[in-house]
Each structure stands twice: as structure tokens, then as C-alpha cells.
Design an enzyme around this catalytic site. Structure first.
Site, PDB file in Angstrom:
ATOM      1  N   SER A 556       0.852  -1.193   0.000  1.00  0.00           N
ATOM      2  CA  SER A 556       0.000   0.000   0.000  1.00  0.00           C
ATOM      3  C   SER A 556       0.880   1.233   0.000  1.00  0.00           C
ATOM      4  CB  SER A 556      -0.895   0.004   1.247  1.00  0.00           C
ATOM      5  OG  SER A 556      -1.553   1.234   1.403  1.00  0.00           O
ATOM      6  N   TYR A 569      -2.743  -0.900  10.482  1.00  0.00           N
ATOM      7  CA  TYR A 569      -2.748  -1.216   9.049  1.00  0.00           C
ATOM      8  C   TYR A 569      -1.462  -0.743   8.385  1.00  0.00           C
ATOM      9  CZ  TYR A 569      -4.166  -1.084   4.117  1.00  0.00           C
ATOM     10  OH  TYR A 569      -4.230  -1.251   2.763  1.00  0.00           O
TER      11      TYR A 569
END
Length: 679
Positions: A556, A569
Site C-alpha cells: 500500500s 494497518y
């Protein structure tokens, strides 16, 4: 266009015969019908023959798979036939007998159908018929079993002369309904479609009944101690250990996809005393050995040997097999022969475990296994009544390296970029993972759709095609045993694994103070630990194969971008990003490339965003959830939303033929987030 009645009857008969594998193997044999038709040019009635064209399958034959030829022109070729030494020239001459446009290319067996004076003709490859055809005393057995209704035809390579031979036999034996083609199969005929089908089935069933009634009880000899089948669970575990090694053996010259078979018939054959002798004789029917090579490679160790002992011995046997195949080629090739196509086995028999078959794709690998099972049945029948005596290696070579067979291979379409590759994609039942699986399948890869939800994984796989294209497996990536079971399922389904996509993930949008220990552990278990476990299990298989491979991490932009309220996350994404670098260094010596992709927020179709992450992120940024995708787009340089297919495109490029020297790279797929630029 409406077909004439004769052609309609032909299709129906072909589909019925081809639907039952006792009658003929996949894509094997051909059928024909003759009947009147109107010539659209002259308006006159002419006689045509419709016959299954080259490469078709009887069970699925349609009108497009038929060749239509004028009987008068086809039979007129007898006056210009230059003899058996030049009969290959007659294949090109068949083009001048075609009626109309479209349709399939005429097969080498067209003359067999056209020259025989019968309205309908079937040429089939039934196991029972080939058992008689390959028996040492096949001619005597034919007379004993069938009387004068079926006539023996000595082996002749398919072609125009074989058609002349069968036509002459029918003329000389008006009482006959068909013939046994030595070393090959059967041919039957009749005045109607129904009569011909009845005659074909009578020959097949009569041969099978005779073998069952008069054949020896154990034609393959007694069971050898230690070669019996392992218990199922142990057998499957050992097969999963050996599959990548054997795939590497079969793929030295060209990457292959595999198929595993452990049916009772295969296991029994491999446990018997006559295994080595019969396997060395090879297959006989041309359809068989063209797909299985002239003989299999057989592991000569008992099932009780250790996996390490078996792996070492397989390596030794592979070198011997390649030398033997080279000697076979050198003994029979001449200056006009095509170059040797490869010396690796397509069938590998491991007693007590099963049969591993290989091909350029999964269907070809599966069919190769089916053909060798046909060959086992043929050998059983021949040995039960007599002695199995296939055609000679010289004749096999004439078929395998036939100029016409080479031309057929050259007509095959160019393979897609990922053909022969086996991809394992986690979290692939929806969103990014599903888009990646879809793209890889469209590029020719075999795909394993792995997801926590088995039902959803199987449904997503079914959208990609049948089990020759994709399968769905359950995979809790945070559980080492579950991951290993999923990888084992993949290697048994397709032979091994080449391409891993670590995509499974979830996210909880919480601040530091609101993030619980359970929140932290859950996200790290699924993404950091999960990626590690999947990469580790897959790397073992890839290293065993010796074929290199690709590992892709869907990380990401958050692995480098410090956004608000996502401590767990983003931290786990940073962990994944560094795994890419670490594994690129460690696995490079094995030819395994490891790369990562850093998407921005992919809202559309995302399971993560639909499960609450989207609402939380929207609240964090003060926008409506429905506008979140556009919000992400507006903050990028390109002002364009990132969708799952964009990530799939990046996976395709990283694992395709263009970036073979790239490893340890992270590719941003974020439409340009300046704060996430890699430094």
C-alpha cells in the site's frame, strides 16, 4: 445454415459415441456420412461427405468441426495417387475436394472414410479394440472373436494407402461390418447412421466381453511387496512433496503444467511385476503416444522409500530418460526430420503414489493422463489374452516426427504471455484479488483462487472457467497448516506453483489510543504473518521445481505514507514492504523474483472498504462514503481513481516477459501521491 439430414445424423451419432470414453478417447477417432446436397452454383444434386475434421473431439463435435468434400473429386484422387512413398502429398490434394467455404481442415483419415463404399463410417479408438489390435496374435484373435464380420488390417500409418486397404477389404468381404486396424483401433461402416453406430458398439462390446470372459485374472502379474498403494492421506502428502520436483523434471526443455492421477487402475498397474517390462514397450495407438511420448518414466523404488530417496532417484532416472530419448531420436531421424522437440517425460509413474502427466496447459496435461490410462487398459486386455506387442519404435517415430504432425503443431496459436504458469492469489474472491486472478487467467495462467471463504473462492474460480483454468481453495493465511494445505492442493491440481500474489488483507481505521492489542494482532496475523507463511510455503515448492518464479506483495502507499488513524494497518503494510526487499535478496539465487505494488485506496469492489473501513476513512476525511473514491482521486497528481483492474495490470507487467530482470521493486499504483513517492 440448415445441415442435410445425413450431416445432422452424423453429429448426433458422433456426440453419443464420444460421450462414452469406452468408445474412443478425447479428440480421438473420426466419423463420416455421405449424402446428397445441392450445388449452389449449378443447382445440380451432388454427393458430399461430411467428416470430422482435424483436431476435433467427437463428444463435442459441432457443424463447424466438419469438413465437407465432394465424393467424386475425392475418389478421383486414386488416379493420381503417386504411391505410399509420396502419399503425404495427398493431404494437400484434399483441399481441392472441399465443397464450399469454412469448416474444419480435413484430417489424415479422410481417405479412409471417402474411399470406403459405405454411406456412414466410424473410426474409433476403444480400449477393448486396441487391446486386440496390439496383441501379438491379433489377427488370429480377430477371426476367433468376430468370425467373418470383422477383418484384420495389418498396421499401416494413417493416410491414403490405408484408405485404399480398407476399401479393398470391404469390397472383398461383403459380409463384414468393420475391421481391426493392427496397432491402432477399429473402423466400422453401415448403410445408415443407426446401423453404423450399432456396428461400432457391437465390435467394442464384443471385444470387451471376450476379454472379460477369456482373459487371465492377473495379466500384469503378482503385486510386488512394497509397491502397493500408500494409504490415501499418506499418498496425497507424498504426491504433494514430489509434484514440484517432477514438474521441474518434465519442464527442463519447456515449462509444463501437471496433472495428478491416483485412480485404482493406475495404482494397481504400478504395483505389479510386469510394470517395468510393459512401460518400456510404450504405447501403440498414435493418439496415445503423441500425447504421452513413446514411453513413461518409471520410478523403480518402493512406495516405502523416503521422499528424499525418491527425489534423488528421480533425478538419476531423468538423466537416463533423456539419454534414451536422444538415442531413440538419433536412431530414426534423417536429414528431413524436424528437430527434436524435447527429451523430458510427459508421464511419470511413481508406484504407491500415482501418475503425474504433463502438457503445455492443464487440459493437455489432464488428457495425457487419460490417454495413458487408456494405454494401461489396452495393455491389460492384450496381456490377458496374449502378449502386448505395440508397433515398433521406428513406426512410432514416423508418426511422432511426421511432417504432417509438425505442420499441425506449427498451426497452433502463439501461446499467451502466462501460458504454462500457475498462479496462487490470496484474498481472490473479491476486489483487487479477483481482478488479479481474472487478468492472469485471461493471459493463459492456471489460477488458484484462495480465500478465507471456500464457497466464495469456488464461485470466483468458476467465473474464470472450468477446473482446467482455475480452482477455488480455502486459505486462512494466518494458519500455517491451512496455508500448507492450500499450497499442496495447488501443486496437486496443476503440478506446482510459479506465481504468488499476497493480496489477502483487512483494515480497521482506528487511532493509536483506540487500537486494541487484538486489532493489532489481527491485522499483523493476516497481512504480515500471512504473507510470510504463504511466501515460505510457496518458495519451498518453487525451489523444488527449479524453474524460478514470482512473488508479488500487494502492499500500500500507506507503507511509506503517514496517514491518520491507521497505525496497525500502515505498520503491517510497512512490514510487507520490507519482506519484499528481504525475500528478493534471499530467493534471487533460485531465480525467484519478489516485487511489490503500492496502491492508493481502491474503493470500488473492495471487501475491505465494504466491511467498514470505507465508512471510517470517509469519517476521518469528513466526506460522504459514496464520495470516498473521488476524494482519493482528487488528492492525486493525475486526479484519477484507482480501481482493482489497475492493480491487476501492474501484476501482469511485473510477472510477464518484459521485466524478467526486475526484483526488489515497489511500483506505486496510486495516480500519483507525492507524499508516498519512494525515496
Amino acid at each position: 445454415m440448415t445441415l442435410p439430414l445425413a450431416a445432422e445424423e452424423l453429429l448426433a451419432r458422433s456426440n453419443r459415441l464420444g460421450a462414452d470414453k469406452k468408445n474412443t478417447n478425447f479428440a480421438g477417432g473420426n466419423t463420416s456420412a455421405k449424402g446428397p446436397a445441392i450445388d449452389p452454383v449449378t443447382g445440380e444434386t451432388i454427393e458430399l461427405m461430411w467428416v470430422k475434421g482435424s483436431g476435433g473431439d467427437l463428444g463435442t463435435l459441432t457443424a463447424a468441426g466438419l469438413s465437407a468434400l465432394r465424393i467424386d473429386r475425392l475418389r478421383a484422387l486414386t488416379s493420381v495417387y503417386p504411391g505410399v512413398d509420396r502419399e503425404d502429398e495427398m493431404v494437400a490434394a484434399l483441399d481441392y475436394c472441399l465443397h464450399g467455404t469454412g469448416g474444419a481442415t480435413p484430417s489424415i483419415d479422410t481417405a479412409m472414410h471417402g474411399l470406403v463404399d459405405a454411406a456412414h463410417v466410424d473410426h474409433l479408438h476403444p480400449d477393448s479394440g486396441i487391446a486386440i489390435a496390439t496383441a501379438a496374435d491379433g489377427e488370429a484373435l480377430t477371426a476367433k472373436i468376430f468370425g467373418t464380420r470383422v477383418v484384420w488390417v495389418p498396421w499401416r500409418r494413417p493416410g491414403f494407402q490405408l484408405g485404399l486397404d480398407i476399401a479393398a477389404i470391404k469390397e472383398a468381404h461383403p459380409e463384414a461390418i468393420g475391421c481391426i486396424l493392427g496397432g491402432h483401433g477399429i473402423t466400422a461402416w453401415g448403410d445408415s447412421s443407426a446401423e453404423t453406430e450399432q456396428n461400432s458398439l457391437w465390435i467394442i462390446d464384443t471385444a470387451a466381453a471376450y476379454i472379460a470372459e477369456h482373459g487371465a485374472a492377473e495379466p500384469f502379474g503378482p503385486v510386488i511387496a512394497g509397491f502397493e498403494a500408500l494409504p490415501e492421506a499418506e499418498r496425497r502428502t507424498r504426491a504433494a512433496q514430489l509434484a514440484p520436483v517432477i514438474r521441474g523434471i518434465a519442464s527442463r526443455d519447456k515449462p509444463m503444467v501437471g496433472h495428478f492421477t491416483d485412480s485404482d487402475a493406475v495404482l494397481d498397474f504400478m504395483a505389479r511385476e510386469e510394470l517395468a517390462r510393459l512401460a518400456a514397450l510404450g504405447t501403440s495407438c498414435p493418439d496415445h503416444f503423441l500425447r504421452t511420448k513413446v514411453k513413461p518414466m518409471v520410478l523403480d523404488l518402493p512406495a516405502t522409500a523416503s521422499a528424499e530417496e525418491q527425489i534423488a532417484r528421480l533425478g538419476e532416472l531423468h538423466e537416463a530418460y533423456r539419454a534414451d530419448y536422444r538415442a531413440y531420436y538419433d536412431a530414426h531421424a534423417d536429414e528431413a526430420s524436424p528437430a527434436m522437440r524435447g527429451a523430458d517425460p510427459l508421464i511419470v509413474l511413481v508406484p504407491g503414489v500415482g501418475m503425474f502427466s504433463f502438457g503445455a496447459n492443464k487440459q493437455t496435461a489432464r488428457v495425457a493422463g487419460e490417454f495413458y490410462l487408456n494405454a494401461i487398459n489396452v495393455m491389460r486386455g492384450a496381456e490377458a489374452l496374449s502378449t502386448y506387442a505395440p508397433i515398433s519404435d521406428a513406426e512410432k517415430f514416423r508418426i511422432e516426427y511426421w511432417a504432417l504432425e509438425e505442420a499441425k503443431l506449427q498451426r497452433l496459436p502463439r501461446p499467451k504471455s502466462h501460458q504454462g504458469r500457475i498462479a496462487f492469489v490470496t484474498g481472490a474472491a473479491s476486489g483487487i484479488g479477483k481482478a488479479i486472478a481474472t487478468r492472469l487467467a485471461s493471459e493463459g495462467a492456471c489460477v488458484v483462487v484462495a480465500d478465507l471463504d471456500l464457497e466464495k473462492a469456488q464461485a470466483a474460480a468458476a467465473e474464470l472457467g472450468n477446473s482446467d483454468v482455475a480452482i477455488g481453495v480455502a486459505a486462512n493465511v494466518a494458519d500455517a497448516a491451512a496455508v500448507q494445505e492450500a499450497i499442496d492442493t495447488a501443486v496437486l491440481a496443476f503440478g506446482g506453483v510459479d506465481l504468488i500474489v499476497n493480496n489477502a488483507g483487512l483494515s480497521l481505521s482506528k487511532s493509536l489510543l483506540d487500537t486494541t492489542e487484538a486489532d493489532w494482532n489481527l491485522q499483523h496475523d493476516v497481512m504480515a504473518k500471512g504473507s510470510f507463511l504463504v511466501s515460505q510455503a510457496a518458495a519451498r515448492a518453487m525451489i523444488a521445481q527449479g524453474m524460478g518464479g514470482d512473488v508479488i506483495y500487494i502492499s500500500s502507499k500507506n507503507s511509506v505514507f503517514a496517514g491518520p488513524n491507521n497505525i496497525a494497518y500502515s505498520a503491517t503494510k510497512a512490514d510487507q514492504a520490507h519482506q519484499v526487499r528481504l525475500l528478493a535478496v534471499e530467493l534471487g539465487e533460485h531465480g525467484i523474483r519478489v516485487n511489490g505494488i503500492n496502491p492508493d485506496g481502491v474503493v470500488r469492489g473492495s471487501g475491505i472498504f465494504a466491511s467498514g473501513w470505507g465508512a471510517n476513512r470517509a469519517a476521518t476525511y469528513g466526506v460522504d462514503e459514496q464520495d470516498l473514491g473521488q476524494f482519493y482521486a482528487n488528492r492525486t497528481i493525475l486526479k484519477r481513481e484507482v480501481v482493482p483492474e489497475n492493480v491487476a495490470d501492474a501484476v501482469y507487467v511485473l510477472t510477464g516477459p518484459e521485466l524478467t530482470r526486475t526484483t526488489g521493486l515497489h511500483i506505486p499504483v496510486d495516480s500519483g501521491v507525492a507524499a508516498a513517492f519512494l525515496r
